[in-house]
Design a protein around this motif. Structure first.
Motif, PDB file in Angstrom:
ATOM      1  N   ASP A 159      10.378  13.111   3.534  1.00 42.83           N
ATOM      2  CA  ASP A 159      10.274  12.125   2.468  1.00 42.83           C
ATOM      3  C   ASP A 159       9.119  12.522   1.542  1.00 42.83           C
ATOM      4  OD1 ASP A 159      10.149   9.947   0.816  1.00 42.83           O
ATOM      5  OD2 ASP A 159       9.684   8.512   2.401  1.00 42.83           O
ATOM      6  N   PRO A 160       9.398  13.200   0.463  1.00 45.26           N
ATOM      7  CA  PRO A 160       8.333  13.676  -0.429  1.00 45.26           C
ATOM      8  C   PRO A 160       7.619  12.568  -1.195  1.00 45.26           C
ATOM      9  CG  PRO A 160      10.484  14.185  -1.346  1.00 45.26           C
ATOM     10  CD  PRO A 160      10.725  13.611   0.015  1.00 45.26           C
ATOM     11  N   GLN A 161       8.116  11.353  -1.121  1.00 52.09           N
ATOM     12  CA  GLN A 161       7.455  10.240  -1.805  1.00 52.09           C
ATOM     13  C   GLN A 161       6.562   9.432  -0.875  1.00 52.09           C
ATOM     14  OE1 GLN A 161       7.523   9.951  -5.136  1.00 52.09           O
ATOM     15  NE2 GLN A 161       8.662  11.862  -4.962  1.00 52.09           N
ATOM     16  N   ASN A 162       6.415   9.883   0.353  1.00 52.37           N
ATOM     17  CA  ASN A 162       5.595   9.180   1.332  1.00 52.37           C
ATOM     18  C   ASN A 162       4.223   9.856   1.417  1.00 52.37           C
ATOM     19  OD1 ASN A 162       4.414   7.995   3.553  1.00 52.37           O
ATOM     20  ND2 ASN A 162       6.261   8.057   4.811  1.00 52.37           N
ATOM     21  N   ALA A 163       3.209   9.203   0.874  1.00 50.24           N
ATOM     22  CA  ALA A 163       1.859   9.770   0.837  1.00 50.24           C
ATOM     23  C   ALA A 163       1.304  10.039   2.228  1.00 50.24           C
ATOM     24  CB  ALA A 163       0.930   8.836   0.068  1.00 50.24           C
ATOM     25  N   SER A 164       1.694   9.240   3.210  1.00 47.64           N
ATOM     26  CA  SER A 164       1.139   9.434   4.559  1.00 47.64           C
ATOM     27  C   SER A 164       1.548  10.777   5.159  1.00 47.64           C
ATOM     28  CB  SER A 164       1.523   8.276   5.478  1.00 47.64           C
ATOM     29  OG  SER A 164       2.909   8.258   5.700  1.00 47.64           O
ATOM     30  N   ASN A 165       2.693  11.319   4.748  1.00 47.05           N
ATOM     31  CA  ASN A 165       3.080  12.651   5.226  1.00 47.05           C
ATOM     32  C   ASN A 165       2.081  13.705   4.749  1.00 47.05           C
ATOM     33  OD1 ASN A 165       5.364  11.624   6.462  1.00 47.05           O
ATOM     34  ND2 ASN A 165       6.692  12.071   4.727  1.00 47.05           N
ATOM     35  N   TYR A 166       1.708  13.626   3.501  1.00 47.93           N
ATOM     36  CA  TYR A 166       0.747  14.579   2.943  1.00 47.93           C
ATOM     37  C   TYR A 166      -0.640  14.398   3.574  1.00 47.93           C
ATOM     38  CZ  TYR A 166       4.316  15.439  -0.575  1.00 47.93           C
ATOM     39  OH  TYR A 166       5.481  15.775  -1.210  1.00 47.93           O
ATOM     40  N   ILE A 167      -0.998  13.157   3.839  1.00 44.51           N
ATOM     41  CA  ILE A 167      -2.297  12.868   4.447  1.00 44.51           C
ATOM     42  C   ILE A 167      -2.358  13.440   5.862  1.00 44.51           C
ATOM     43  CG2 ILE A 167      -3.713  10.966   5.350  1.00 44.51           C
ATOM     44  CD1 ILE A 167      -2.828   9.417   2.782  1.00 44.51           C
ATOM     45  N   ASN A 175      -2.489  19.227  -0.263  1.00 39.25           N
ATOM     46  CA  ASN A 175      -1.726  18.119   0.301  1.00 39.25           C
ATOM     47  C   ASN A 175      -2.393  16.772   0.040  1.00 39.25           C
ATOM     48  OD1 ASN A 175       0.837  18.827   1.952  1.00 39.25           O
ATOM     49  ND2 ASN A 175      -0.568  20.541   2.217  1.00 39.25           N
ATOM     50  N   ALA A 176      -3.714  16.731   0.092  1.00 41.91           N
ATOM     51  CA  ALA A 176      -4.410  15.488  -0.245  1.00 41.91           C
ATOM     52  C   ALA A 176      -4.156  15.124  -1.704  1.00 41.91           C
ATOM     53  CB  ALA A 176      -5.905  15.634   0.027  1.00 41.91           C
ATOM     54  N   GLU A 177      -4.160  16.130  -2.556  1.00 46.17           N
ATOM     55  CA  GLU A 177      -3.885  15.873  -3.980  1.00 46.17           C
ATOM     56  C   GLU A 177      -2.437  15.455  -4.212  1.00 46.17           C
ATOM     57  OE1 GLU A 177      -5.407  19.433  -5.845  1.00 46.17           O
ATOM     58  OE2 GLU A 177      -7.464  18.646  -5.818  1.00 46.17           O
ATOM     59  N   ASN A 178      -1.508  15.964  -3.412  1.00 45.61           N
ATOM     60  CA  ASN A 178      -0.113  15.496  -3.486  1.00 45.61           C
ATOM     61  C   ASN A 178      -0.041  14.010  -3.147  1.00 45.61           C
ATOM     62  OD1 ASN A 178       0.900  17.989  -4.235  1.00 45.61           O
ATOM     63  ND2 ASN A 178       1.477  18.579  -2.152  1.00 45.61           N
ATOM     64  N   ALA A 179      -0.795  13.597  -2.137  1.00 44.77           N
ATOM     65  CA  ALA A 179      -0.833  12.174  -1.785  1.00 44.77           C
ATOM     66  C   ALA A 179      -1.424  11.359  -2.926  1.00 44.77           C
ATOM     67  CB  ALA A 179      -1.634  11.964  -0.500  1.00 44.77           C
ATOM     68  N   LEU A 180      -2.428  11.919  -3.601  1.00 49.29           N
ATOM     69  CA  LEU A 180      -3.055  11.213  -4.721  1.00 49.29           C
ATOM     70  C   LEU A 180      -2.134  11.120  -5.932  1.00 49.29           C
ATOM     71  CD1 LEU A 180      -6.673  12.586  -4.374  1.00 49.29           C
ATOM     72  CD2 LEU A 180      -5.897  10.228  -3.988  1.00 49.29           C
ATOM     73  N   LEU A 181      -1.219  12.073  -6.080  1.00 48.74           N
ATOM     74  CA  LEU A 181      -0.223  11.969  -7.153  1.00 48.74           C
ATOM     75  C   LEU A 181       0.689  10.763  -6.926  1.00 48.74           C
ATOM     76  CD1 LEU A 181       0.808  15.712  -7.652  1.00 48.74           C
ATOM     77  CD2 LEU A 181      -0.501  14.268  -9.244  1.00 48.74           C
ATOM     78  N   ASN A 233      -5.477   6.018  -3.020  1.00 46.98           N
ATOM     79  CA  ASN A 233      -5.371   6.177  -1.571  1.00 46.98           C
ATOM     80  C   ASN A 233      -6.714   6.669  -1.040  1.00 46.98           C
ATOM     81  OD1 ASN A 233      -4.874   7.371   1.045  1.00 46.98           O
ATOM     82  ND2 ASN A 233      -2.704   7.067   0.590  1.00 46.98           N
ATOM     83  N   SER A 234      -7.413   5.783  -0.369  1.00 44.70           N
ATOM     84  CA  SER A 234      -8.750   6.082   0.126  1.00 44.70           C
ATOM     85  C   SER A 234      -8.754   7.280   1.073  1.00 44.70           C
ATOM     86  CB  SER A 234      -9.328   4.849   0.828  1.00 44.70           C
ATOM     87  OG  SER A 234     -10.588   5.136   1.382  1.00 44.70           O
ATOM     88  N   MET A 235      -7.794   7.348   1.983  1.00 43.24           N
ATOM     89  CA  MET A 235      -7.783   8.438   2.955  1.00 43.24           C
ATOM     90  C   MET A 235      -7.498   9.782   2.286  1.00 43.24           C
ATOM     91  SD  MET A 235      -8.512   9.356   5.919  1.00 43.24           S
ATOM     92  CE  MET A 235      -8.660   7.829   6.792  1.00 43.24           C
ATOM     93  N   ALA A 236      -6.662   9.802   1.268  1.00 45.33           N
ATOM     94  CA  ALA A 236      -6.395  11.050   0.554  1.00 45.33           C
ATOM     95  C   ALA A 236      -7.668  11.555  -0.121  1.00 45.33           C
ATOM     96  CB  ALA A 236      -5.278  10.852  -0.465  1.00 45.33           C
ATOM     97  N   HIS A 237      -8.419  10.653  -0.746  1.00 47.89           N
ATOM     98  CA  HIS A 237      -9.697  11.037  -1.349  1.00 47.89           C
ATOM     99  C   HIS A 237     -10.659  11.548  -0.277  1.00 47.89           C
ATOM    100  CE1 HIS A 237      -9.322   9.859  -5.567  1.00 47.89           C
ATOM    101  NE2 HIS A 237      -8.658   8.770  -5.168  1.00 47.89           N
TER     102      HIS A 237
END
Length: 186
Positions: free
Chosen positions: A1-9, A27-33, A38-42
């Motif tokens: 699921d490329p729209q799920n930020a938690s996968n990238y995190i 990958n963190a930046e993908n989550a931020l997109l 998203n605090s955890m991505a940062h």
């Protein structure tokens, strides 16, 4: 699921543990997109930047993570570790150690039993020469996840500092088995 930020995190965190920092940042930046707040991505982006020695960007990302979620214990733990790296590189200034200690304490106050907080507290205790206490924190982190090579390496270092050489050798061997490409435990 490329729209799920938690996968990238999740992938970013795993990449950091395997020392693939550039891929972790991506990958963190993908989550931020997907979610710029998203605090955890940062936090993960900042942690990875710290390992690359990009301390200004690292601290900025970690402070942003804390601004978004002041209860993000991992962000405080990562900040403590990044500040410790900065000190070890000789790039600190007055108050950096105090900030690192405070960040590790805040992380512990928010979640005493998390891998990230135990790890960060161990790093700070080792940095300040409290090797027996650092070993205890790293033991706790290893008990949570025994498959992270640098935790075994850190534990081995602290056992060596306190003169428990048989355990130090055992931990260095575990670190080597988990990451044979890293010559440091050898």
């Amino acid at each position: 699921d490329p729209q799920n930020a938690s996968n990238y995190i999740t992938l970013a965190r795993l990449l950091i543990y395997t020392a693939r920092y550039d891929a972790a940042i991506q990958n963190a930046e993908n989550a931020l997109l997907i979610n710029p707040n998203n605090s955890m991505a940062h936090a993960l982006r900042g942690w990875a930047k710290g390992f690359l020695g990009e301390y200004l960007d690292a601290e900025s990302a970690l402070n942003r993570a804390i601004e978004i979620d002041p209860n993000n214990y991992a962000a405080y733990a990562y900040l403590a570790e990044v500040l410790a790296l900065k000190i070890q590189d000789g790039l600190d200034d007055i108050g950096t150690l105090d900030k690192a200690v405070e960040a590790s304490r805040t992380a512990m106050d928010l979640n005493r039993n998390a891998l990230e907080t135990l790890r960060a507290r161990g790093v700070i205790l080792e940095l300040t020469g409290n090797y027996a206490e650092a070993a205890a924190e790293f033991e706790g982190a290893v008990n949570i996840n025994p498959n992270i090579a640098d935790l075994h390496h850190a534990l081995g270092r602290n056992y060596r500092f306190i003169g428990v050489y048989d355990k130090a050798v055992e931990e260095f061997n575990r670190a080597n088995a988990l990451n044979p490409k890293d010559a440091l435990p050898d």
